[in-house]
Design an enzyme around this catalytic site. Sequence first.
Site, PDB file in Angstrom:
ATOM      1  N   ARG A  19       2.597  55.405  42.469  1.00 24.43           N
ATOM      2  CA  ARG A  19       2.841  54.376  43.458  1.00 24.43           C
ATOM      3  C   ARG A  19       3.314  54.866  44.665  1.00 24.43           C
ATOM      4  O   ARG A  19       4.310  54.339  45.504  1.00 24.43           O
ATOM      5  CB  ARG A  19       4.161  53.642  42.732  1.00 24.43           C
ATOM      6  CG  ARG A  19       3.786  53.012  41.307  1.00 24.43           C
ATOM      7  CD  ARG A  19       4.879  52.061  41.093  1.00 24.43           C
ATOM      8  NE  ARG A  19       5.975  52.722  40.536  1.00 24.43           N
ATOM      9  CZ  ARG A  19       7.428  52.631  40.481  1.00 24.43           C
ATOM     10  NH1 ARG A  19       7.820  51.461  40.715  1.00 24.43           N
ATOM     11  NH2 ARG A  19       8.334  53.330  40.037  1.00 24.43           N
ATOM     12  N   GLU A  20       2.351  55.660  45.086  1.00 27.34           N
ATOM     13  CA  GLU A  20       2.609  56.133  46.713  1.00 27.34           C
ATOM     14  C   GLU A  20       2.414  55.244  47.533  1.00 27.34           C
ATOM     15  O   GLU A  20       3.412  55.309  48.657  1.00 27.34           O
ATOM     16  CB  GLU A  20       1.604  57.336  46.963  1.00 27.34           C
ATOM     17  CG  GLU A  20       1.712  58.706  46.071  1.00 27.34           C
ATOM     18  CD  GLU A  20       1.030  58.635  44.931  1.00 27.34           C
ATOM     19  OE1 GLU A  20       0.793  57.407  44.348  1.00 27.34           O
ATOM     20  OE2 GLU A  20       1.049  59.793  44.051  1.00 27.34           O
ATOM     21  N   TRP A 568       2.218  38.566  29.654  1.00 27.34           N
ATOM     22  CA  TRP A 568       2.538  39.754  30.361  1.00 27.34           C
ATOM     23  C   TRP A 568       2.701  41.034  29.983  1.00 27.34           C
ATOM     24  O   TRP A 568       3.443  42.037  30.221  1.00 27.34           O
ATOM     25  CB  TRP A 568       4.149  39.411  31.050  1.00 27.34           C
ATOM     26  CG  TRP A 568       3.864  38.301  31.835  1.00 27.34           C
ATOM     27  CD1 TRP A 568       3.014  37.764  32.354  1.00 27.34           C
ATOM     28  CD2 TRP A 568       5.117  37.396  32.643  1.00 27.34           C
ATOM     29  NE1 TRP A 568       3.144  36.540  33.293  1.00 27.34           N
ATOM     30  CE2 TRP A 568       4.560  36.287  33.218  1.00 27.34           C
ATOM     31  CE3 TRP A 568       6.402  37.587  32.016  1.00 27.34           C
ATOM     32  CZ2 TRP A 568       5.315  35.656  33.837  1.00 27.34           C
ATOM     33  CZ3 TRP A 568       7.356  36.450  32.709  1.00 27.34           C
ATOM     34  CH2 TRP A 568       6.777  35.567  33.755  1.00 27.34           C
ATOM     35  N   GLU A 672      10.242  23.699  37.680  1.00 26.02           N
ATOM     36  CA  GLU A 672      10.389  23.820  39.264  1.00 26.02           C
ATOM     37  C   GLU A 672       9.855  22.457  39.934  1.00 26.02           C
ATOM     38  O   GLU A 672       9.011  21.869  39.618  1.00 26.02           O
ATOM     39  CB  GLU A 672       9.230  24.947  39.706  1.00 26.02           C
ATOM     40  CG  GLU A 672       9.449  25.298  40.993  1.00 26.02           C
ATOM     41  CD  GLU A 672       8.415  26.523  41.057  1.00 26.02           C
ATOM     42  OE1 GLU A 672       8.330  27.395  40.331  1.00 26.02           O
ATOM     43  OE2 GLU A 672       7.671  26.535  42.226  1.00 26.02           O
ATOM     44  N   HIS A 701      13.780  30.615  45.399  1.00 26.91           N
ATOM     45  CA  HIS A 701      13.222  31.835  45.913  1.00 26.91           C
ATOM     46  C   HIS A 701      13.654  31.939  47.303  1.00 26.91           C
ATOM     47  O   HIS A 701      13.346  33.080  48.154  1.00 26.91           O
ATOM     48  CB  HIS A 701      11.390  31.295  45.957  1.00 26.91           C
ATOM     49  CG  HIS A 701      10.898  31.294  44.607  1.00 26.91           C
ATOM     50  ND1 HIS A 701      11.006  30.287  44.050  1.00 26.91           N
ATOM     51  CD2 HIS A 701      10.337  32.301  43.812  1.00 26.91           C
ATOM     52  CE1 HIS A 701      10.524  30.137  42.965  1.00 26.91           C
ATOM     53  NE2 HIS A 701      10.316  31.529  42.770  1.00 26.91           N
TER      54      HIS A 701
HETATM   55  N1  GLN Z   1      15.548  33.103  31.607  1.00 27.31           N
HETATM   56  C1  GLN Z   1      14.921  33.442  32.795  1.00 27.31           C
HETATM   57  C2  GLN Z   1      15.653  34.070  33.938  1.00 27.31           C
HETATM   58  O1  GLN Z   1      16.434  33.056  34.223  1.00 27.31           O
HETATM   59  C3  GLN Z   1      13.705  32.749  33.309  1.00 27.31           C
HETATM   60  C4  GLN Z   1      12.879  33.513  34.347  1.00 27.31           C
HETATM   61  C5  GLN Z   1      11.557  32.750  34.567  1.00 27.31           C
HETATM   62  O2  GLN Z   1      11.533  31.671  34.474  1.00 27.31           O
HETATM   63  N2  GLN Z   1      10.701  33.627  35.102  1.00 27.31           N
HETATM   64  O3  GLN Z   1      15.909  34.730  34.644  1.00 27.31           O
END
Ligand code: GLN
Length: 762
Positions: A19-20, A568, A672, A701
């Site tokens: 990860r340089e 993931w 969201e 965010h």
């Molecule tokens: N429960 C997780 C958190 O609050 C949900 C994270 C996410 O939606 N990516 O961090």
Amino acid sequence: MTSTIGSTVLGYPRIGPNRELKRALENYWASRISEAELRNIARDLRIDTWRSLRQAGLDSVPGNTFSFYDHVLDTAVTFGAVPRRYADLGLSPLDTYFAMARGVESTPPLELTKWFDTNYHYLVPEIGPDTRFFLADHGVLEQVREADELGIPVRPVLVGPVTFLLLSKPDSEAAPGFRPLDTVDELVDAYAELLRELARAGVEWVQLDEPAFAADRTEAELAALREAYRSLGSLAERPKLFVAGYFGDLGEALEILSAAPVEAVGVDFVAGDPGLDSLAALPGLRDKTLVAGLVDGRNVWRTDLDRALTTAATLLGLAGEVAVSSSCSLLHVPYDVEAESSLDPQVASWLAFARQKVHEVVVLGRALREGRDAVAEELAAARRVVTDRVNAERVRDEQVRRRLAGLRPRDTRRADYDVRREAQQEALRLPPLPTTTIGSFPQTADVRRTRAALRRGGIDHDTYISRMRAEIERVVRLQEELGLDVLVHGEPERNDMVQYFAEHLAGFADTEHGWVQSYGSRCVRPPILFGDVSRPEPITVEWAAYAASLTDRPVKGMLTGPVTILAWSFVRDDQPLADTAKQVALAIRDEIADLEAAGLGVIQVDEPALRELLPLRAHRHKEYLDWAVEAFRLATSGARASTQVHTHLCYSEFGDVIDAIAALDADVTSIEAARSRMEVLGDLEAAGFARGVGPGVYDIHSPRVPEVAEIVELLRAALASVPPSRLWVNPDCGLKTRGYAEVEPALRNLVAAATEVRRTLG
Ligand code: GLN
Ligand code: ZN
């Protein structure tokens, strides 16, 4: 100089084996190193890559696979698509580039979004009627010269013009109805200019990537592809053109490319094998090189070389020449398995990261050219791996298989929602518009240090437990003091919501250095799911039960859902994803039963990645959504009627998944919504969703603290679509990346707003 592609890879990791680049970027952004120092590090990384690819024996070495941040952004900058608000900042070219990537105080960055169905994220170019394309940046040519000086001719790789425009969005000046693709002719002219320069610099091949055609495309979009390559192919002065499509079957686009005046076409035989019949029906291929993507560029398993060779052999008569490559860029896999010292040796022997995949491609290339005997030893070794994986005890768990085989329809069904709602109201006695959070609280430096100390053996297990408990107690007391209705334990013990579960489930392995770029300097280290999944012992129960023991208010247990765990991770390729998802679901199901037994009456199963795995082609959506929903329901349907099951989704554009969200049958869904100002609620209700819903009332965010009045307004907007009996109040997502300085006042305002709106309800 070679004249054929022979063996190659479509791209390579660029973050550096250690990860340089990540470190160099962070140092540059923090003004700890100069631009010249950053550029030197970048050049060294490029040189190392070219040298190792050449030494490994690739016939054609890709160039321009390096990027300071993102290759789509590079393409925009190469052709002058820099929105005025960045150009006007008056920064150096490099800092203008970083301003587009990361923003500066006055100007937010370009939008970041997922690169097809991978976990890589690119910056969305903005194109408008005033965008003037020209060869604005000569970095591609400079890198060609850099490689030439080492005596390594490279094949520059660029995003193709049509895919580039399909990934772009209209800028703010564009009139309604304007599409970036409207500018394709001008962009193609700018590509032509670059191709001319590259030809003059002695470049023999150029690779143009058109993965956008692995998704459904309109006639107009297909026509744009046809025109673009007709025109680039007809240039008098140009390198040979290799057009690569990957991430799926190119469908009609393959017909178009095979008839276009280009010299090579790349096909992804891993994600989208078009089948022999369709290839045989393409006479245009007969005078072209077919670059067969036979080595999976997105997953970490060693290739079944026999099978790959058999596929390659069937192609021989169909194209003028057959070359072999990775199925897509190797950007999506880590550098080198040999760097792993603590992986189980048997599991490690099944894996191929980027360096090993290059070797596989080279072996396949030799076998095609010189016959199987020339690489007999390598083929035998690959064969041994295939049998070893099939027979390995650690891959099959008969108990898990029996349990799956014995599942009945009622295992994915809960009691009617009305029955559940009553039982839950009886048990929880929540006010209207209950307040809660999404799970994580800020991961303070202290919390991280404690986890690191445990890992390195700096503290013993008991010390770790008592420190984490102290953190949980602090977080519970804070939530009580703030007046939240449903509390959480705060997730201090979790490094990452998937990795944490992978570390506690059988069937997963973790790497030490298996980093993959997610975007810019951000890297992730996906776990490797290699075998049948089971849960040796409860994972979260002690933490959650401890939190519950501290308070009279309901505490919400917090789990990650099966789809997100798969999305993931690097997932086994020896059985359908749907089967693997069910195994993970059963492990979660058991965890839920244990949480219930420990007295938890509210349990959240996060599925932020539900939409991520959606196939690129619409005709495959249903099959995916069916098994994804089934897996979630299998995980959650063991819960008692009185247990309130929550889920959390991390996006607000529902479109294709809206019915699936309703089908999850969660009692409460948090989503969201702050940035889209609650619009999503109307869509949900219109789709017949009639469960609890918690539209995020502020965007986590950003560090900004929302005012009470603005949350009140959002809640009123939400009440236009959702009755108060089903509306929840929560932030947009988990709070782990924020600091307490913002989180405390934000949650205080959130509770105040909920209280105010409740009062007006009477
Ligand atoms: N429960 C997780 C958190 O609050 C949900 C994270 C996410 O939606 N990516 O961090
Ligand atoms: Zn989220």
